[in-house]
Scaffold this active site. Structure first.
Site, PDB file in Angstrom:
ATOM      1  N   SER A  40      57.529 -10.273 -83.969  1.00 11.75           N
ATOM      2  CA  SER A  40      56.965 -11.526 -84.487  1.00 11.75           C
ATOM      3  C   SER A  40      56.088 -11.311 -85.723  1.00 11.75           C
ATOM      4  CB  SER A  40      56.154 -12.225 -83.393  1.00 11.75           C
ATOM      5  OG  SER A  40      55.191 -11.340 -82.856  1.00 11.75           O
ATOM      6  N   ASN A  79      48.551 -11.193 -74.199  1.00 11.83           N
ATOM      7  CA  ASN A  79      48.712 -12.601 -73.814  1.00 11.83           C
ATOM      8  C   ASN A  79      47.444 -13.421 -74.075  1.00 11.83           C
ATOM      9  OD1 ASN A  79      51.134 -11.656 -72.992  1.00 11.83           O
ATOM     10  ND2 ASN A  79      50.813 -11.953 -70.792  1.00 11.83           N
ATOM     11  N   THR A 124      55.508 -59.885 -94.835  1.00 14.03           N
ATOM     12  CA  THR A 124      56.019 -59.586 -93.498  1.00 14.03           C
ATOM     13  C   THR A 124      57.535 -59.638 -93.652  1.00 14.03           C
ATOM     14  OG1 THR A 124      56.056 -61.906 -92.807  1.00 14.03           O
ATOM     15  CG2 THR A 124      54.047 -60.699 -92.318  1.00 14.03           C
ATOM     16  N   HIS A 125      58.238 -58.785 -92.956  1.00 14.90           N
ATOM     17  CA  HIS A 125      59.702 -58.672 -93.101  1.00 14.90           C
ATOM     18  C   HIS A 125      60.090 -58.372 -94.553  1.00 14.90           C
ATOM     19  CE1 HIS A 125      59.809 -60.730 -89.169  1.00 14.90           C
ATOM     20  NE2 HIS A 125      58.890 -61.510 -89.707  1.00 14.90           N
ATOM     21  N   SER A 152      65.728 -37.404-114.692  1.00 15.14           N
ATOM     22  CA  SER A 152      67.110 -37.172-114.270  1.00 15.14           C
ATOM     23  C   SER A 152      67.791 -36.285-115.308  1.00 15.14           C
ATOM     24  CB  SER A 152      67.831 -38.518-114.160  1.00 15.14           C
ATOM     25  OG  SER A 152      69.225 -38.341-114.303  1.00 15.14           O
ATOM     26  N   ASN A 195      61.528 -40.833-111.862  1.00 11.97           N
ATOM     27  CA  ASN A 195      61.719 -41.005-110.417  1.00 11.97           C
ATOM     28  C   ASN A 195      60.474 -40.662-109.598  1.00 11.97           C
ATOM     29  OD1 ASN A 195      64.397 -41.691-110.879  1.00 11.97           O
ATOM     30  ND2 ASN A 195      65.043 -39.545-110.832  1.00 11.97           N
ATOM     31  N   TYR A 247      52.322 -16.534 -68.847  1.00 10.91           N
ATOM     32  CA  TYR A 247      52.914 -16.283 -70.159  1.00 10.91           C
ATOM     33  C   TYR A 247      54.403 -15.944 -70.042  1.00 10.91           C
ATOM     34  CZ  TYR A 247      54.037 -14.354 -74.685  1.00 10.91           C
ATOM     35  OH  TYR A 247      54.644 -14.140 -75.885  1.00 10.91           O
ATOM     36  N   GLN A 249      56.345 -17.546 -77.904  1.00  2.00           N
ATOM     37  CA  GLN A 249      56.268 -16.989 -79.265  1.00  2.00           C
ATOM     38  C   GLN A 249      56.872 -17.965 -80.277  1.00  2.00           C
ATOM     39  OE1 GLN A 249      56.736 -12.688 -79.991  1.00  2.00           O
ATOM     40  NE2 GLN A 249      58.646 -13.214 -81.004  1.00  2.00           N
ATOM     41  N   LYS A 256      54.935 -20.454 -83.029  1.00  2.00           N
ATOM     42  CA  LYS A 256      54.279 -20.135 -84.301  1.00  2.00           C
ATOM     43  C   LYS A 256      54.964 -20.625 -85.559  1.00  2.00           C
ATOM     44  CE  LYS A 256      52.055 -16.520 -81.961  1.00  2.00           C
ATOM     45  NZ  LYS A 256      52.845 -16.964 -80.765  1.00  2.00           N
TER      46      LYS A 256
HETATM   47  N1  ARG Z   1      54.129 -12.126 -80.058  1.00  4.07           N
HETATM   48  C1  ARG Z   1      53.720 -12.652 -78.808  1.00  4.07           C
HETATM   49  C2  ARG Z   1      53.607 -14.167 -78.912  1.00  4.07           C
HETATM   50  O1  ARG Z   1      53.548 -14.640 -79.969  1.00  4.07           O
HETATM   51  C3  ARG Z   1      52.401 -12.070 -78.428  1.00  4.07           C
HETATM   52  C4  ARG Z   1      52.196 -11.917 -76.951  1.00  4.07           C
HETATM   53  C5  ARG Z   1      53.095 -10.893 -76.429  1.00  4.07           C
HETATM   54  N2  ARG Z   1      52.880 -10.604 -75.070  1.00  4.07           N
HETATM   55  C6  ARG Z   1      53.753  -9.929 -74.362  1.00  4.07           C
HETATM   56  N3  ARG Z   1      53.500  -9.672 -73.153  1.00  4.07           N
HETATM   57  N4  ARG Z   1      54.881  -9.530 -74.875  1.00  4.07           N
HETATM   58  O2  ARG Z   1      53.596 -14.878 -77.944  1.00  4.07           O
END
Ligand code: ARG
Length: 479
Positions: free
Chosen positions: A23, A110, A155-156, A277, A285, A317, A322, A325
């Protein structure tokens, strides 16, 4: 491949698996939050006697160095590590040796990632709140300037009754004001520290979770370790609040696009915020407004995506999380960019007062007021409605407006009409007689503008206590 957990494995991870699982490509975005969280953790471990003062000093100095090097561009966050947590720990051990190996005592990735995400979201709530404050300031400026700029209210998308530009803008003030309220609600609910929850069941070390929470500016620690590592409600709440912000921006953009069209010409978007354009030389535009409207879908998508990701996850968890993100980071950057760009476009936009006035003056926006005029002279409203309907038919046929009818023509339809009908159906009267609070009449509008103004002064930085100034925080933590 650089990972923290090779011990119980006898074979190397497959490269594709490694890449799929890693990640760092996106969680490097919260490198600061990760390091600040670690600094607080280490200070707490030393206070509890779990680390020595000497180890603490070494680790804090080490992290401080890494943070500074990353900030100054001297250290690149290498994607050979699995995630940002592994990167920091590995570089720390490389730089300070044995003491670095103690950083992760009493902690799991976690609770670490739960903390990082909370710190990141909290900061972004503050940043977004400031952008909304700036947008509200722009809107209020326009309101103050255009208290007597008449325009049709719709309105409308049909002309309905006359209003002012100040009144129209005031509607958007309310929307973005509520959006800020939603942000501060989220902050109040989320600002509890998950660190110390461990993998899911807390830890046997005598951690002082209140102390860590205090160091990081939280109200206190979270109260259930399983929920702590698996709660992403605050992310969903932020995505929802941001979806509403985008919905508001999108409606505003839609109006600006219409107002900017050749048919309306109520506004002119500044050259600096328009595009041309490649084939049609005459074009200018409203691309920025269209893009903001278009990006709304992306933010809604993030909300639905995370809701769907979370719905089947058993406690505690799971790696699915993940997935929170990338889409959240993208949505936050998108919304911040949109608010900023939109504000710039609005600030530089010209309002064509004459076009708006003329437009409000035709299309029978004063028909309700003509009916009210008759009611004031004793005609029951339903009859008045019918009489004014006849006036409208007559005008449509003659291609004139109510104020262009002669008194004889009025009287031919109803003898109740007198000379004072002209004042009664003038735009100025129609608007300025509407004096209930919230209506467009000048006097009531002034009251509302005063309220908006004092709100903006008092809430200059309504979330300033959440918006961590990193250098202040960093100095506090590294002592
Ligand atoms: N990259 C993980 C996430 O974003 C971090 C936590 C990972 N924990 C694990 N037990 N693999 O959630």
């Amino acid at each position: 491949m650089a990972q923290l957990w090779g011990g119980r494995f006898t074979k190397e991870t497959d490269q594709l698996v490694y890449n799929f699982n890693a990640s760092i490509e996106f969680d490097k975005k919260f490198y600061r939050q990760d390091m600040l969280g670690s600094m607080a953790h280490v200070k707490m471990l030393a206070k509890q006697g779990i680390l020595t003062e000497e180890e603490k000093e070494k680790i804090l100095k080490g992290i401080e160095g890494i943070l500074e090097d990353v900030e100054k561009g001297r250290l690149e966050i290498s994607e050979k590590y699995e995630d940002i947590h592994s990167f920091v720990e590995a570089v720390l051990i490389e730089r300070i040796g044995e003491a670095g190996k103690k950083l992760h005592t009493g902690r799991s990735r976690n609770d670490q990632v739960a903390l990082d995400m909370k710190l990141y979201i909290r900061d972004e709530i503050g940043a977004l709140d400031e952008l909304l404050q700036e947008l509200l300031e722009t809107i209020l400026e326009i309101m103050k300037e255009h208290i007597d700029t008449f325009m049709p209210g719709f309105t409308h998308l049909q002309k309905a009754q006359p209003i002012t530009l100040a009144h129209h803008m005031g509607a958007y003030f309310e929307m973005f004001f509520r959006d800020r309220g939603r942000l501060s609600d989220i902050y109040r609910r989320m600002n509890y520290c998950p660190l110390g929850a461990g993998a899911l069941a807390g830890t046997t070390y005598p951690l002082d979770r209140e102390y860590t929470a205090e160091l990081l500016g939280f109200f206190g620690p979270t109260l259930n370790s399983m929920d702590s590592v698996s709660d992403r409600d605050y992310v969903i709440e932020l995505l929802s609040a941001m979806s509403t912000i985008m919905m508001h921006l999108s409606r505003f953009c839609e109006e600006i696009i219409i107002w900017n069209s050749n048919e309306y010409r109520f506004v002119e978007i500044d050259d600096t915020y328009s595009t041309g354009s490649s084939i049609m030389p005459q074009k200018k535009n409203p691309d920025i407004a269209e893009l903001v409207r278009g990006k709304t879908g992306r933010v809604y998508g993030a909300l639905v995506s995370l809701l769907t990701t979370m719905k089947g996850i058993p406690l505690a968890y799971n790696k699915d999380m993940q997935e929170d993100k990338e889409l959240t980071f993208d949505a936050i950057d998108t919304v911040k960019g949109c608010v900023k760009l939109f504000n710039g476009m609005l600030k530089t936009m010209q309002f064509n007062k004459e076009r708006m006035y003329d437009s409000a003056g035709n299309g029978f926006t004063n028909a309700t007021d003509a009916a009210d005029y008759l009611v004031n002279k004793g005609v029951p409203f339903r009859d008045a409605h019918g009489i004014v309907g006849q006036l409208v038919l007559f005008c449509l046929d003659k291609k004139i407006s109510l104020s262009e009818m002669t008194l004889e023509e009025y009287k031919a339809i109803s003898p109740v009409f007198e000379e004072d009908i002209y004042e009664a159906v003038s735009l100025e009267t129609c608007v300025n007689k509407r004096l209930t609070i919230g209506a467009p009449g000048q006097e009531s509008m002034k009251k509302v503008i005063n309220i908006c103004e004092s709100y903006l002064v008092e809430n200059k930085k309504c979330l300033s206590n959440t918006y961590i100034d990193y250098w202040v925080e960093y100095n506090k933590l590294s002592k």
